[in-house]
Design a protein around this motif. Sequence first.
Motif, PDB file in Angstrom:
ATOM      1  N   CYS A  20      54.420  93.112 130.934  1.00 53.71           N
ATOM      2  CA  CYS A  20      55.100  94.306 130.422  1.00 53.71           C
ATOM      3  C   CYS A  20      56.577  94.007 130.169  1.00 53.71           C
ATOM      4  O   CYS A  20      57.146  94.423 129.148  1.00 53.71           O
ATOM      5  CB  CYS A  20      54.933  95.480 131.391  1.00 53.71           C
ATOM      6  N   CYS A  21      57.173  93.247 131.067  1.00 45.43           N
ATOM      7  CA  CYS A  21      58.600  92.931 130.959  1.00 45.43           C
ATOM      8  C   CYS A  21      58.854  91.890 129.872  1.00 45.43           C
ATOM      9  O   CYS A  21      59.839  91.968 129.133  1.00 45.43           O
ATOM     10  CB  CYS A  21      59.124  92.404 132.286  1.00 45.43           C
ATOM     11  N   CYS A 127      60.817  97.111 133.021  1.00 37.56           N
ATOM     12  CA  CYS A 127      60.857  96.762 131.598  1.00 37.56           C
ATOM     13  C   CYS A 127      62.188  97.140 130.965  1.00 37.56           C
ATOM     14  O   CYS A 127      62.667  96.469 130.050  1.00 37.56           O
ATOM     15  CB  CYS A 127      59.745  97.470 130.848  1.00 37.56           C
TER      16      CYS A 127
HETATM   17 ZN   LIG Z   1      57.871  95.605 133.267  1.00 37.30          ZN
END
Ligand SMILES: [Zn+2]
Length: 319
Positions: A20-21, A127
């Motif tokens: 996600c990051c 994120c």
């Molecule tokens: Zn993330």
Amino acid sequence: MSFSTQTKDELAHIYTEKRCCQLAELAALVRMDGTIYISSEHKVGLQVTTENAAVARKIFRLLKKVFALEPEIRVQRKTRLKKNNIYNVRLNPHPQMNSLLQELGILGEDGSILPGIKKSLVKKQCCRRCYLRGIFLGAGSVNSPEGNYHLEIITSNLEYAEDLARLINSYEGLQAKVSSRKNWHLVYLKESEQIVSFLNIIGAHQALLNFENVRIVKGMRNQVNRLVNCETANLNKTVNASLRQIENIKLIDDMIGIDKLSPRLRQIARLRLENPDTSLKELGEMMDPPVGKSGVNHRIRKIEELAEELRGRINTIKP
Ligand SMILES: [Zn+2]
């Protein structure tokens, strides 16, 4: 190497494990430095351009990790006009390009360019930091703390700039502002504490420490300058007063002779002539027996009065 380049080099070497990051950081980099191009077969490709080699490697690695694709890196060697090499990280046209660009928040679901920041990319706290790091790597710069405190991110889209300022300002204490030039919009921070917070959020810890060190030294230097100025002013005052006292004593000596003064006044007059740059307090300590500052003041005033009286006599003699 400029402070900005040092900061970017540090940030370019930070890699996160969570997809996600990685996606958030890549999306920001593509948003800032990416171009969509149409191939000769009328297909859509993506190219991300940067002058920083470490940033180019990061874009390359993120594209591989997040989408399991094989990008190409092309280097344009520096020419006479351009100081730095230019690195192009390229994804050639392929069938999933549209959904990839949607996932990166470049295109909306209808296939048109998304003006602001895609919400899902910055929903999670983890994120959000990575997205801001990507933004800074792609289009940010920060002045050396030796100069004016200034950090900015440059973009050609006003709506995006305002969205970005809102995202930055979602952190407590940060107050990013937007300033528009002709075709460019700056999102910027001015206060040193806000710049430090921002560097902390995006993970530039070494840059943050360097920034703080310079800021502390700068603060100390200002304080020392203030003290020196203050002492110089006091010293000037002492010297001016002393010159006036010596003038008085010399006048008395010329007209009636110092020896005619009372012993108390004579002693201080002699000490003053011998020590022109000493403060009254120190003069008092030199006396035998020592006299406090107010005692010295009193005697100096007596000498002043006598000198004034003698001056008055000179003026009546010389019409
Ligand atoms: Zn993330």
